[in-house]
Design a protein around this motif. Structure first.
Motif, short mmCIF file in Angstrom:
data_model
loop_
_atom_site.label_atom_id
_atom_site.label_comp_id
_atom_site.label_asym_id
_atom_site.label_seq_id
_atom_site.Cartn_x
_atom_site.Cartn_y
_atom_site.Cartn_z
N ILE A 27 0.83 -1.21 0.00
CA ILE A 27 0.00 0.00 0.00
C ILE A 27 0.87 1.25 0.00
CG2 ILE A 27 -1.67 1.32 1.37
CD1 ILE A 27 -2.77 -1.46 2.27
N GLU A 28 1.92 1.25 0.81
CA GLU A 28 2.81 2.42 0.85
C GLU A 28 3.47 2.64 -0.51
OE1 GLU A 28 2.95 4.57 3.04
OE2 GLU A 28 2.07 3.64 4.81
N ALA A 29 3.80 1.53 -1.19
CA ALA A 29 4.41 1.67 -2.52
C ALA A 29 3.42 2.29 -3.50
CB ALA A 29 4.87 0.30 -3.01
N LEU A 30 2.15 1.87 -3.40
CA LEU A 30 1.13 2.46 -4.28
C LEU A 30 0.94 3.94 -3.99
CD1 LEU A 30 -1.56 -0.38 -4.29
CD2 LEU A 30 -0.28 0.44 -6.28
N LEU A 31 0.96 4.31 -2.71
CA LEU A 31 0.80 5.71 -2.35
C LEU A 31 2.00 6.53 -2.82
CD1 LEU A 31 -0.73 5.41 1.23
CD2 LEU A 31 -1.90 6.00 -0.89
N ALA A 32 3.20 5.95 -2.74
CA ALA A 32 4.39 6.66 -3.24
C ALA A 32 4.28 6.88 -4.74
CB ALA A 32 5.65 5.86 -2.91
N ARG A 33 3.81 5.86 -5.45
CA ARG A 33 3.63 6.01 -6.90
C ARG A 33 2.57 7.06 -7.20
NH1 ARG A 33 5.41 6.65 -11.76
NH2 ARG A 33 4.04 5.83 -13.40
N ARG A 34 1.51 7.09 -6.38
CA ARG A 34 0.46 8.11 -6.59
C ARG A 34 1.03 9.51 -6.39
NH1 ARG A 34 -3.04 10.53 -2.94
NH2 ARG A 34 -4.97 11.35 -3.87
N ARG A 35 1.88 9.68 -5.38
CA ARG A 35 2.48 11.00 -5.17
C ARG A 35 3.32 11.43 -6.37
NH1 ARG A 35 2.81 9.07 0.21
NH2 ARG A 35 4.88 8.19 -0.16
N GLU A 36 4.07 10.48 -6.92
CA GLU A 36 4.89 10.79 -8.11
C GLU A 36 4.00 11.22 -9.27
OE1 GLU A 36 7.04 7.26 -8.91
OE2 GLU A 36 8.36 7.41 -7.16
N LEU A 37 2.88 10.51 -9.45
CA LEU A 37 1.99 10.84 -10.56
C LEU A 37 1.36 12.22 -10.36
CD1 LEU A 37 0.26 7.36 -10.99
CD2 LEU A 37 1.82 8.45 -12.63
N ARG A 38 0.99 12.53 -9.11
CA ARG A 38 0.40 13.84 -8.84
C ARG A 38 1.42 14.95 -9.07
NH1 ARG A 38 -4.12 14.37 -5.55
NH2 ARG A 38 -3.07 15.88 -4.19
N GLN A 39 2.66 14.72 -8.66
CA GLN A 39 3.70 15.72 -8.90
C GLN A 39 3.94 15.94 -10.38
OE1 GLN A 39 7.00 14.21 -6.68
NE2 GLN A 39 6.14 14.79 -4.67
N ALA A 40 3.74 14.86 -11.13
CA ALA A 40 3.90 14.96 -12.59
C ALA A 40 2.62 15.44 -13.26
CB ALA A 40 4.32 13.61 -13.16
N ARG A 41 1.62 15.78 -12.45
CA ARG A 41 0.32 16.27 -12.92
C ARG A 41 -0.40 15.23 -13.80
NH1 ARG A 41 -0.25 21.33 -11.45
NH2 ARG A 41 -2.04 21.66 -12.83
N ARG A 42 -0.14 13.98 -13.52
CA ARG A 42 -0.84 12.88 -14.22
C ARG A 42 -1.97 12.43 -13.29
NH1 ARG A 42 4.35 9.29 -15.72
NH2 ARG A 42 2.77 7.72 -16.26
N PHE A 43 -2.93 13.34 -13.12
CA PHE A 43 -3.97 13.16 -12.10
C PHE A 43 -4.91 11.99 -12.40
CE2 PHE A 43 -2.96 17.77 -11.83
CZ PHE A 43 -2.38 17.74 -10.57
N GLU A 44 -5.15 11.73 -13.67
CA GLU A 44 -6.07 10.63 -14.01
C GLU A 44 -5.49 9.29 -13.58
OE1 GLU A 44 -8.17 8.82 -18.00
OE2 GLU A 44 -7.83 10.98 -17.89
N GLU A 45 -4.18 9.12 -13.81
CA GLU A 45 -3.54 7.87 -13.40
C GLU A 45 -3.47 7.79 -11.87
OE1 GLU A 45 0.07 6.77 -15.79
OE2 GLU A 45 -0.35 8.75 -16.68
N ALA A 46 -3.20 8.92 -11.22
CA ALA A 46 -3.16 8.94 -9.77
C ALA A 46 -4.52 8.57 -9.18
CB ALA A 46 -2.73 10.31 -9.27
N ASP A 47 -5.57 9.04 -9.83
CA ASP A 47 -6.92 8.74 -9.33
C ASP A 47 -7.26 7.27 -9.47
OD1 ASP A 47 -9.21 9.91 -8.07
OD2 ASP A 47 -10.32 9.48 -9.91
N GLU A 48 -6.67 6.61 -10.47
CA GLU A 48 -6.91 5.18 -10.63
C GLU A 48 -6.36 4.41 -9.44
OE1 GLU A 48 -8.64 3.32 -12.87
OE2 GLU A 48 -9.36 5.30 -13.51
N ILE A 49 -5.24 4.87 -8.88
CA ILE A 49 -4.69 4.22 -7.69
C ILE A 49 -5.63 4.40 -6.51
CG2 ILE A 49 -2.81 4.28 -6.01
CD1 ILE A 49 -0.93 4.90 -8.31
#
Length: 461
Positions: free
Chosen positions: A410-432
């Protein structure tokens, strides 16, 4: 502190003292196996499962017996409707019942007694009643004469059937001596199962099955008899009349415990009225832990309403315990103060359970402990974990271990979500976020980090 139980027979709480020190012989009326069991059965048998677990926890050697009614009018009618042999129908639904109990983790019954296996004992008990002048014969079988047993009604406080009572098993015959007299042995009818016995060709009445089975297992007297409150009259009154008249010993059972009814839309759950939800149906939408928590968070003698709100509240409550368990440092040895906090909570929990199985009171103590522990700077450690494990041995309603194995993922998924949000890839972050939600995990973004916790059951992986 000694265990105190509310005894239906005396109408008061009494200290629990068994006939043989340290030994409990316990019988609970089981189902008639002619259809799938409903969640009313789930409530009763989950609550008696806790009774058996607690008595064992308190050091008793427990033999928990339950009957399975596999010869009965309801089975015969249902079998005729389906074009089946009654024995085959009963065998099929007995298996379904046992599977349902296993799915609910109600696994503490030691002995299941079936009417088919105790015909000789049933006949012998009816013969005892005949010899002692408590039974008489009519064209359609042998009946119990209630006027010969002055103690009839001592459990329920009444002797006559009322309009609100279930009439499904009242044996009708215009020739009966008394309106409440009930069948002990039913004479053979065309197309029905029967046994050739000294009583004539026929089959058992409903009430006699239980007392013949308990006499075979425990003798004429034992410690604890349980069942749902709707069995008090006339079924349990009939059991008392049969066994005490046949043996001459009083009481049949020293303690009588009865569970409150389960209601749906304000009405009692019952197969005969069509107002029921099967255990299999409810397990499609709620896991066994949530169901066990829902039943055990209510006092066993209380009626309860089962609906979506009840289940949501139960799920949220058990998640609070599981979220607390996730925060425990399992390598941390508690300070003396923290260990004392857990020890005091344990003592208070067992005091509540000793008081007529006060499960709501016990859970209230647990949540008070969790709130107090969460206010402390010191993280919970091994004492907290030991307390939760011990309580879950009884309730079996909390997932204390499996959830911790998901933390790294779960922590790994949240870390990946943070990376996606920083990259402004919000749609992919929302999928997580959606993926985690499907697994029963809620996340909350804060300025510094992302918090997460379990709320609802896992619906997909």
């Amino acid at each position: 502190m000694a265990i105190r139980l509310h005894n239906t027979l005396t109408k008061r709480k009494e200290e629990f003292v068994t006939m043989t020190p340290g030994v409990v012989r316990m019988f609970v009326c089981g189902p008639t196996v002619y259809g799938l069991s409903h969640v009313g059965h789930a409530k009763t048998y989950t609550q008696f499962d806790l009774v058996a677990r607690y008595l064992k926890k308190r050091g008793y050697q427990v033999t928990y017996a339950q009957n399975l009614t596999d010869v009965d009018d309801k089975i015969i009618r249902r079998a005729n409707e389906l074009g089946m042999d009654p024995r085959d129908l009963a065998t099929e639904y007995e298996k379904h019942y046992l599977d349902d109990m296993a799915a609910l983790h109600n696994t503490n019954v030691d002995v299941f007694g079936r009417a088919h296996d105790h015909i000789d004992e049933i006949v012998a008990q009816v013969q005892q009643l005949i010899e002692r002048g408590h039974a008489y014969r009519l064209d359609d079988g042998w009946y119990y004469d209630l006027t010969t047993f002055p103690g009839y009604g001592k459990l329920s406080g009444r002797t006559e059937v009322k309009a609100e009572d279930s009439l499904a098993r009242v044996d009708e015959n215009d020739q009966k001596r008394n309106p409440g007299d009930f069948a002990l042995w039913k004479a053979r009818k065309p197309g029905e199962p029967y046994w050739a016995t000294a009583l004539g060709e026929g089959r058992p009445g409903w009430h006699i099955e239980d007392t013949a089975i308990t006499e075979a297992l425990f003798g004429p007297q034992y410690d604890l008899h349980g069942g749902a409150v709707d069995l008090i009259f006339p079924h349990h009154e009939a059991e008392i009349a049969q066994m005490e008249a046949a043996s001459g010993l009083d009481p049949l059972a020293r303690y009588w415990m009865h569970t409150g009814l389960l209601r749906v839309d304000g009405a009692k759950m019952s197969k005969s009225t069509g107002n029921f939800l099967t255990i299999r149906d409810i397990l499609k939408t709620a896991d066994f832990r949530t169901l066990r928590y829902a039943f055990l968070s209510q006092h066993y003698r209380s009626s309860m309403e089962l609906n979506d709100t009840t289940l949501e509240q139960a799920r949220a409550a058990r998640r609070r315990v599981e979220n607390f368990a996730r925060l425990i440092d399992r390598n941390h040895e508690d300070s003396p103060a923290s260990a004392a906090l857990a020890r005091n909570a344990r003592e208070a929990i067992f005091e509540r359970l000793d008081d007529d199985l006060d499960t709501p009171g016990a859970l209230a103590v647990l949540f008070d402990y969790i709130r107090e522990q969460n206010r402390r700077e010191e993280p919970p450690g091994t004492a907290a974990l030991a307390l939760l494990r011990e309580l879950d041995e009884l309730f079996d309603a909390f997932d204390l271990d499996d959830r911790t194995t998901d933390d790294a993922e779960i922590e790994a998924l949240l870390a990946r979500r943070r990376e996606l949000r920083q990259a402004r890839r919000f749609e992919e972050a929302d999928e997580i976020r959606k993926t985690l939600h499907q697994r029963g995990i809620v996340i909350e973004d804060t300025p510094d980090t992302t918090r997460w916790w379990f709320t609802e059951e896992v619906t997909s992986v």
